[in-house]
Write a protein that holds these residues in place. Structure first.
Motif, short mmCIF file in Angstrom:
data_model
loop_
_atom_site.label_atom_id
_atom_site.label_comp_id
_atom_site.label_asym_id
_atom_site.label_seq_id
_atom_site.Cartn_x
_atom_site.Cartn_y
_atom_site.Cartn_z
N ASN A 109 30.93 4.08 98.01
CA ASN A 109 29.68 3.71 97.35
C ASN A 109 29.25 2.30 97.69
N VAL A 110 28.93 2.11 98.97
CA VAL A 110 28.44 0.79 99.40
C VAL A 110 27.16 1.01 100.21
N THR A 111 26.36 -0.03 100.30
CA THR A 111 25.15 0.07 101.10
C THR A 111 25.52 0.11 102.58
N LEU A 112 24.59 0.58 103.40
CA LEU A 112 24.86 0.67 104.84
C LEU A 112 25.19 -0.70 105.45
N PRO A 113 24.46 -1.76 105.13
CA PRO A 113 24.85 -3.07 105.70
C PRO A 113 26.28 -3.49 105.33
N VAL A 114 26.69 -3.23 104.10
CA VAL A 114 28.06 -3.57 103.70
C VAL A 114 29.06 -2.71 104.46
N LEU A 115 28.74 -1.43 104.59
CA LEU A 115 29.60 -0.52 105.35
C LEU A 115 29.77 -1.00 106.78
N SER A 122 35.64 0.49 106.71
CA SER A 122 34.98 1.76 106.42
C SER A 122 35.52 2.87 107.32
N THR A 215 15.59 4.89 110.92
CA THR A 215 16.86 5.58 110.60
C THR A 215 17.34 6.43 111.76
N ASN A 417 21.28 8.25 108.00
CA ASN A 417 20.97 7.20 108.97
C ASN A 417 21.85 7.39 110.20
N GLU A 420 25.32 5.66 110.86
CA GLU A 420 26.60 6.19 110.35
C GLU A 420 27.32 7.00 111.42
#
Lengths: 444, 444
Positions: A109-115, A122, A215, A417, A420
């Motif tokens: 449960n993290v945002t894409l930038p954090v991932l 990740s 995306t 997106n 990923e």
């Protein structure tokens, strides 16, 4: 001698050594449990409370006896769920710092930038791993499908001397003081190879300097390309594309059931033959179905793509549909004009679930015709020397197709997106880490 | 319906259609013979003298009856040597211009620049095709060997944000106004992936801007890379490299017998275990054998490489030999210093037939040690952010190896120049075509 965790159930009663990462720790008074993870699976290890002093993600070597679990403690979710290890010794091989986020939840449960900022972490999450398992199967089965049909795999060059069709979206490389570019497609190379090898394919990086952040776009993409010669007609190329896509999807279904389940995803429903329709016929259908008049457009809008997929599903029970015969002038110079309606060409796209999956077509093989097109398209023949050379010495009728590994992976797993679906996604704002902002220059 | 030429012997008495290139034409009065070539083989076609009006390398569709040849005309060199086709119809699919040189001789007697300037033609020569058949088997068997050992294939990025170890020999890419570079090696990416996937490999382009033109260097190379975690010691990595190389060579021997014969080449003789020697021990041996004192050098000279191969062959009957334990400071920051003699590291090279075939080694996995090395090697930690991140969260003991597909192909077939082993070789003076001369600038 290390034992793989997946093999521990065959060692009940024996003392073995396992190695891996600490996946979880549960302390219960004097007793502690930890799950150890290696590439093959996860095993529950039981010991005294000292075990609880480990950190999650520490790398350890654990020695202990493999014991059968009491039946009431069987864990059907683990391949080792009927056994556990009673620890006798633990050696720490590497210590982990505290995680910035919990990688042991069912969802990250993290945002894409954090991932992406924490890509090395990740990667350890089962759902992230699943994405790249699926991608590996996509690429492998593409390769397997074509090898079975006598296609030779080739390595396409990345640095190219010129950009015949204009270079707005191309990266420039300083090559010992010369201006060169990064390849946007193996198209010209795969076609010229047909003149000698008849059937070729490649799995290669392509590079697109599109100055947009969406995306669905990456600047570095794994392109799966095939090209075949001595064809009878464009439908032979379309049929080969159909065979390859169906083979790839079947392999994903067969080999990635667990991965698909993690994403609650299913591969597209496809009948024996994927339906195929000409662009103008499709546009007329869309007009009749929706009242939206797109009959003079040279390609589909996103709405059109979704509508034709709806039609295909309703009429043929197919989530995939081929669309062919685009206006000749709207496609590259090498696309073959239809013999009967030369204002339309024998190019085709495969549309699935509302977006483009694959593109292909028959190419011109006659030397004089390709030279005429080169002239009409305003291309400098010197910029495609090597390509044109192949046409002077007997180029057979040919065609081919291409699709992106990331795009297919994204579509199969319904990812939101495309980033990923890339191990190390590159876009306008990121090359591993976020790029610093630079002042806007007005460019053309 | 087209019949593949290799299948024609199963159609005796039938009329079939074949397609392919005109490989040769022989006119004898009213009768003419032509050999037609497709991807599967070559077939003799017999007709009247009109056949002789074809050009070699024309692409044709030929319809005719397959007949058994009289036994005295059997041609054991052709897979279709017991049959021929009596032509009834010929359709020309593409006309070939006259060749600039004869591609139908057993050897292509042209200089390398002529061969490369006419790459689309030289591809058609059986000996050139054979090179890429061997290369395809090398790459496929590398992949097969590692998949059998649980390695995951990954796609390594080509555009990288920085060059931690200095950038004299690196290509620069203008990335939306940012300075980026082309990857010289997947090293850092494959290592960081080990922290999540344990075992990975890649088949990827690497780019080296070495400003030198030699017979052994290309600027764009297909690198075969593997990396593995949770290892016991550096010898586990060396043993994996040994297994892979032996598997690859066995596959080439098995699948490329005809290609090896064309080049009068044999795969290297290797005993059950490839001998392995430390650099300093090897240097002492060389001193004793030749009187040449190289005992303080940090690596082998070409003479040393040849001498150690002679020794290996004489003593162990092995054309390949591992050399390990190079001076720590002479190798990259991530190489693991030997526990007992830390001034030497646990890196290794595989030397074969007098040249380097493969390089590998154990890497540092401890976070503090890698940070110390980063500092000692004068590397900006910010330039390897993502790499270092993996070490903070449990990086297992690891190591790996790499070799170039072109280099191995060249060595196996005894090619004089590595350019022959690249479909589209790039060097300082050529990107498809020869680059124009530019005035010399004094650079550093």
């Amino acid at each position: 001698m290390r034992t793989l965790i997946a093999d521990t159930p065959t060692h009940i009663g024996e003392t073995v050594t396992i190695k891996g990462w600490v996946n979880s720790i549960r302390a219960h008074g004097q007793i502690a449990f930890t799950d150890i993870r290696d590439r093959s699976g996860t095993l529950q290890v039981v010991g005294d409370k000292k075990l609880a002093s480990l950190n999650v993600e520490d790398v350890v070597e654990v020695i202990g006896q493999i014991n059968a679990r009491d039946e009431k403690y069987f864990n059907p979710k683990m391949i080792t769920g009927k056994v556990e290890m009673a620890v006798t010794d633990v050696n720490i091989l590497a210590v982990s710092q505290d995680m910035p986020f919990d990688i042991h939840q069912p969802d990250l449960n993290v945002t894409l930038p954090v991932l992406l900022d924490n890509r090395t972490l990740s990667f350890r999450h089962p759902k992230v791993k699943a994405i790249f398992k699926v991608q590996e199967v996509v690429i492998d089965s593409f390769r397997q499908a074509l090898k079975a049909k006598d296609f030779m795999e080739f390595q396409s060059p990345s640095i190219i001397p010129s950009v015949p069709e204009g270079g707005a979206e191309v990266f420039k490389v300083d090559y010992f003081g010369h201006q060169t570019f990064l390849s946007q497609s193996p198209q010209l190379y795969k076609s010229l190879l047909v003149s000698a090898f008849e059937r070729v394919f490649s799995v290669n990086k392509i590079f697109r300097a599109e100055p947009s952040v969406t995306t669905r776009h990456l600047t570095e993409v794994v392109s799966l390309d095939a090209e075949m010669g001595l064809i009878e007609s464009w439908t032979e190329v379309r049929d080969m594309a159909e065979y390859v896509i169906k083979f790839v999807l079947d392999q994903v279904k067969e080999k990635c059931a667990a991965e698909l389940a993690l994403f609650n995803a299913t591969i597209p429903t496809v009948p024996e033959n994927i339906p195929s329709i000409k662009l103008r016929d499709a546009q007329q259908l869309i007009f009749e179905r929706t009242g939206r008049d797109c009959q003079n457009e040279k390609d589909f809008s996103p709405d059109d793509e979704r509508e034709i997929c709806k039609w295909s599903m309703e009429k043929y029970g197919s989530e995939l549909v081929f669309v062919s015969h685009f206006p000749t002038k709207s496609r590259p110079f090498y696309t073959y004009p239809d013999d009967e309606t030369p204002e339309f060409n024998q190019g085709f796209d495969l549309i699935g679930r509302g977006v483009e999956w694959l593109t292909g077509g028959r190419r011109i093989n006659d030397y004089q015709t390709i030279m005429d097109h080169v002239k009409q398209w305003g291309i400098d023949p010197a910029s495609i020397d090597l390509y044109l050379q192949a046409f002077r010495y007997g180029m057979p009728p040919l065609g081919g197709f291409a699709f992106g590994a990331e795009r297919i992976t994204m579509q199969v797993l319904n990812l939101a997106n495309i980033r990923e679906a890339s191990l190390f996604p590159r876009d306008m704002e990121r090359v591993d880490k976020r790029l610093p902002k630079i002042e806007k220059k007005v460019k053309k």
